[in-house]
Design a protein around this motif. Structure first.
Motif, PDB file in Angstrom:
ATOM      1  N   SER A 165      -0.088   2.586  -9.520  1.00 50.73           N
ATOM      2  CA  SER A 165      -0.122   1.572  -8.321  1.00 50.73           C
ATOM      3  C   SER A 165      -1.475   0.576  -8.280  1.00 50.73           C
ATOM      4  N   VAL A 167       2.405   5.561   0.291  1.00 50.00           N
ATOM      5  CA  VAL A 167       2.074   6.474   0.960  1.00 50.00           C
ATOM      6  C   VAL A 167       1.000   6.793   0.543  1.00 50.00           C
ATOM      7  N   CYS A 168       1.131   7.355  -1.370  1.00 52.85           N
ATOM      8  CA  CYS A 168      -0.094   8.170  -1.779  1.00 52.85           C
ATOM      9  C   CYS A 168      -0.736   7.797  -2.281  1.00 52.85           C
ATOM     10  N   SER A 169      -1.643   7.841  -3.059  1.00 50.71           N
ATOM     11  CA  SER A 169      -2.969   7.058  -3.597  1.00 50.71           C
ATOM     12  C   SER A 169      -1.865   7.762  -5.089  1.00 50.71           C
ATOM     13  N   LEU A 170      -1.403   6.814  -5.954  1.00 51.75           N
ATOM     14  CA  LEU A 170      -1.419   6.698  -7.267  1.00 51.75           C
ATOM     15  C   LEU A 170      -2.039   5.428  -7.967  1.00 51.75           C
ATOM     16  N   GLU A 192       0.460  -0.695   0.005  1.00 50.56           N
ATOM     17  CA  GLU A 192       0.163  -0.245  -0.101  1.00 50.56           C
ATOM     18  C   GLU A 192       1.125   1.052  -0.359  1.00 50.56           C
TER      19      GLU A 192
END
Length: 122
Positions: free
Chosen positions: A64, A58-61, A56
């Protein structure tokens, strides 16, 4: 060489290629990845499944995907990275995404064998 009748001075790579046999390293990695894939599908024992945690960020990409696994830090570089709990996750994350996204064991085996065949002989 005993099976094929070639003498001992003949190169082994064409012989392995004709027998569809992989070097030992690739056979070991194939088995590790097969166990990992079965664990992700819930077909492996629970103690193996407990070792696998999805990565998971750290920041939403956008890029990802949910197919990567979180790799814990190992204390010992020489022996710690060889443990199944570490090595399986590293190998899984190194696989191409089209292999990781497959949903059946037979398709996974076929794609993985093709991938390793290309790495070993081409």
């Amino acid at each position: 060489r005993l099976l094929t009748g070639f003498n001992r001075r003949h190169h082994i790579t064409p012989i392995l290629l004709s027998l569809y046999s992989f070097p030992v390293r690739f056979r070991i990695e194939f088995k590790i990845l097969l166990i990992t894939f079965k664990a992700l599908l819930g077909l492996a024992p629970s103690y193996v499944t407990e070792m696998l945690t999805p990565y998971e960020p750290v920041c939403s990409l956008i890029s990802s995907g949910g197919t990567l696994l979180a790799v814990p830090k190992s204390r010992l570089k020489s022996k710690g990275d060889r443990a199944f709990a570490i090595r399986a996750l590293l190998l899984w994350n190194d696989l191409p995404e089209e292999i990781r996204l497959v949903d059946s064991v037979s398709s996974f085996k076929s794609l993985l064998k093709t991938h390793y065949y290309r790495l070993a002989f081409m």
